[in-house]
Design an enzyme around this catalytic site. Structure first.
Site, PDB file in Angstrom:
ATOM      1  N   HIS A  31       8.120  -9.477  32.896  1.00 41.06           N
ATOM      2  CA  HIS A  31       9.029  -9.865  33.982  1.00 41.06           C
ATOM      3  C   HIS A  31       8.932  -8.947  35.197  1.00 41.06           C
ATOM      4  CE1 HIS A  31      11.116 -13.067  31.810  1.00 41.06           C
ATOM      5  NE2 HIS A  31      10.900 -12.313  30.736  1.00 41.06           N
TER       6      HIS A  31
ATOM      7  N   SER B   1      14.576  -8.944  29.780  1.00 44.05           N
ATOM      8  CA  SER B   1      14.664 -10.354  30.149  1.00 44.05           C
ATOM      9  C   SER B   1      16.074 -10.926  30.082  1.00 44.05           C
ATOM     10  CB  SER B   1      13.720 -11.185  29.280  1.00 44.05           C
ATOM     11  OG  SER B   1      13.979 -10.969  27.909  1.00 44.05           O
TER      12      SER B   1
ATOM     13  N   LYS C 190       4.568 -16.264  33.578  1.00 42.16           N
ATOM     14  CA  LYS C 190       5.796 -16.138  34.360  1.00 42.16           C
ATOM     15  C   LYS C 190       5.444 -16.167  35.856  1.00 42.16           C
ATOM     16  CE  LYS C 190       7.883 -14.064  30.350  1.00 42.16           C
ATOM     17  NZ  LYS C 190       8.231 -15.345  29.726  1.00 42.16           N
TER      18      LYS C 190
HETATM   19  N1  PMP Z   1       7.311 -10.302  26.552  1.00 44.49           N
HETATM   20  C1  PMP Z   1       8.421 -10.638  27.217  1.00 44.49           C
HETATM   21  C2  PMP Z   1       9.317  -9.544  27.712  1.00 44.49           C
HETATM   22  C3  PMP Z   1       8.721 -11.971  27.449  1.00 44.49           C
HETATM   23  O1  PMP Z   1       9.837 -12.325  28.103  1.00 44.49           O
HETATM   24  C4  PMP Z   1       7.836 -12.982  26.981  1.00 44.49           C
HETATM   25  C5  PMP Z   1       8.095 -14.458  27.234  1.00 44.49           C
HETATM   26  N2  PMP Z   1       9.328 -14.919  26.826  1.00 44.49           N
HETATM   27  C6  PMP Z   1       6.706 -12.581  26.283  1.00 44.49           C
HETATM   28  C7  PMP Z   1       6.459 -11.249  26.089  1.00 44.49           C
HETATM   29  C8  PMP Z   1       5.737 -13.595  25.735  1.00 44.49           C
HETATM   30  O2  PMP Z   1       4.899 -14.044  26.756  1.00 44.49           O
HETATM   31  P1  PMP Z   1       4.158 -15.451  26.641  1.00 44.49           P
HETATM   32  O3  PMP Z   1       5.051 -16.488  27.203  1.00 44.49           O
HETATM   33  O4  PMP Z   1       2.924 -15.255  27.475  1.00 44.49           O
HETATM   34  O5  PMP Z   1       3.828 -15.656  25.204  1.00 44.49           O
END
Ligand code: PMP
Length: 397
Positions: free
Chosen positions: A213, A185, A245
């Site tokens: 992502h 990310s 997302k």
């Molecule tokens: N895994 C990754 C790689 C993320 O970027 C995120 C969100 N920032 C999450 C898990 C968590 O997902 P959620 O927003 O559904 O809690």
């Protein structure tokens, strides 16, 4: 007498002193290509709403209809009285979309990682993690009582080394779980899942990929990283993702075998002990899958916009790191410069946040941009022009 809560103020002020506190911006109205942030009309360039689905008419309509038919809340956790027909339908639709035997929906992606990982590996087991994995994976690993191994970022050779060492340990770990983000990310690069899965298979290890992502972005029709690399499904035992997302709503999920999902819901405390999604959320998630299946143009548009932006930024001389996806970091180096650049492009009408230490290593500060399918060519060019002006002022290009 000691004040038992003095640390609240002290620790907050320490963050402010280092300029590490979050200054929250306020979005008025929907997350749209042009939106109102802190009262200013700006181009949204940092949301995870890759395909613009959070404001898609079909998702909004589905949410409204579900409130009318099922109410505002679910009334309970799923194992007690909160398992609605809509929750079951969403899991069936998602499993079909992912070409998996079964899927299980959690309240969030964070709840999926922190609830499931500690159940898949525990005492006498080993979890091997990419060094740049997401914080929710790190917390999941911490909650397990497993030994931890870390391999160099996206480096299968180093993963092979850690797996080899595990094999020689005495006694060897009872179970081995290899975990990686699909798309990272902060950098927008893609994990070499094909090689990771082959190595894990050679060593009898499970593979868990967090495709938060990659969904809606990679693979056939946005089906994600497993589809992108055409990795045989049985080699990636846990494909985790989020509806927060590209799907444009909220909620975590895992896909794999039926054995996995029934194990997961019987064991994950985050799933068992937390209220289930309200009907509007579930119906909007189902509608998001409908849109992905019937409107392929959004994923194509996302990639067209991404290529246009990356090319223009490279031509201007910006360093865009190792990104291979719609997450494009504009590498700046110094935290203070990154913050100034972000403020300046905001003044010029583009909203993208600086990512600085400790979120990334010292000297690796950047502006993280995230492309959106709903942007026109003119919008992308507008963002490039803002970066060009601000970048020249800061002496970056
Ligand atoms: N895994 C990754 C790689 C993320 O970027 C995120 C969100 N920032 C999450 C898990 C968590 O997902 P959620 O927003 O559904 O809690």
């Amino acid at each position: 007498m000691r004040d038992p809560v003095s640390f609240l103020k002290e620790e907050y002020e320490a963050l402010v002193g280092q300029d590490l506190d979050w200054k929250l911006r306020v979005l008025a109205g929907p997350s749209a290509p042009w939106c109102h942030v802190d009262g200013k009309r700006v181009l949204m360039f940092c949301s995870n709403n890759y395909l613009g689905l959070s404001n898609h008419p079909r998702l909004k309509e589905a949410a409204i209809e579900a409130v009318k038919s099922h109410g505002a809340g679910s009334g309970s956790v799923r194992p007690i009285a909160g398992n609605m027909d809509l929750h079951v339908e969403l899991e069936e639709r998602l499993a079909r979309f992912k070409a998996a035997e079964a899927s299980l929906v959690y309240q969030t992606g964070f709840a999926a990682n922190s609830g499931l990982i500690p159940q898949l590996a525990g005492k006498d087991d080993l979890i091997i993690s990419d060094e740049l994995n997401h914080g929710s994976i790190i917390d999941g690993v911490r909650l397990s009582h497993a030994d931890r191994g870390v391999y160099k970022h996206a480096d299968p050779d180093d993963l092979g080394r850690v797996l080899g060492e595990a094999e020689k340990a005495s006694p060897p770990p009872r179970r081995i779980l290899v975990i990686t983000d699909g798309v990272f990310s902060m950098d927008g690069d893609i994990a070499p899942l094909d090689r990771i899965a082959s190595l894990a298979a050679e060593h009898g290890a499970m593979v868990y990929v967090d495709d938060a992502h990659g969904e809606g972005v990679l693979g056939e029709g946005g089906r994600g990283i497993v589809s992108h690399f055409r990795v045989p499904r049985e080699r990636v035992q846990v494909e985790m993702g989020t509806f927060s997302k590209a799907f444009g709503v909220v909620g975590g999920h895992v896909s794999g075998s039926r054995e996995l999902t029934r194990f997961a819901y019987n064991k994950s405390r985050t799933w068992l002990l937390s209220g289930s999604h309200p009907p509007a959320v579930v119906a909007a998630c189902i509608a998001a899958i409908d849109v992905l299946e019937s409107e392929p143009e959004h994923v194509k548009r996302l990639w067209d916009n991404t290529s246009r932006f990356k090319k223009a930024m490279k031509d201007l001389g910006f360093d865009i790191g190792r990104s291979e996806t719609p997450i494009t970091p504009v590498m700046v180096g110094d935290s203070a410069v990154a913050k100034r650049l972000s403020l300046r492009i905001f003044e010029l009408g583009v909203f993208a946040l600086p990512i600085v230490y400790p979120m990334v290593a010292q000297g690796k500060a950047r502006i993280r941009t995230i492309m959106n399918a709903a942007l026109s060519d003119e919008d992308v060019d507008f963002a490039v022009a803002a970066f060009e002006k601000a970048g020249k002022e800061q002496g970056l290009v």
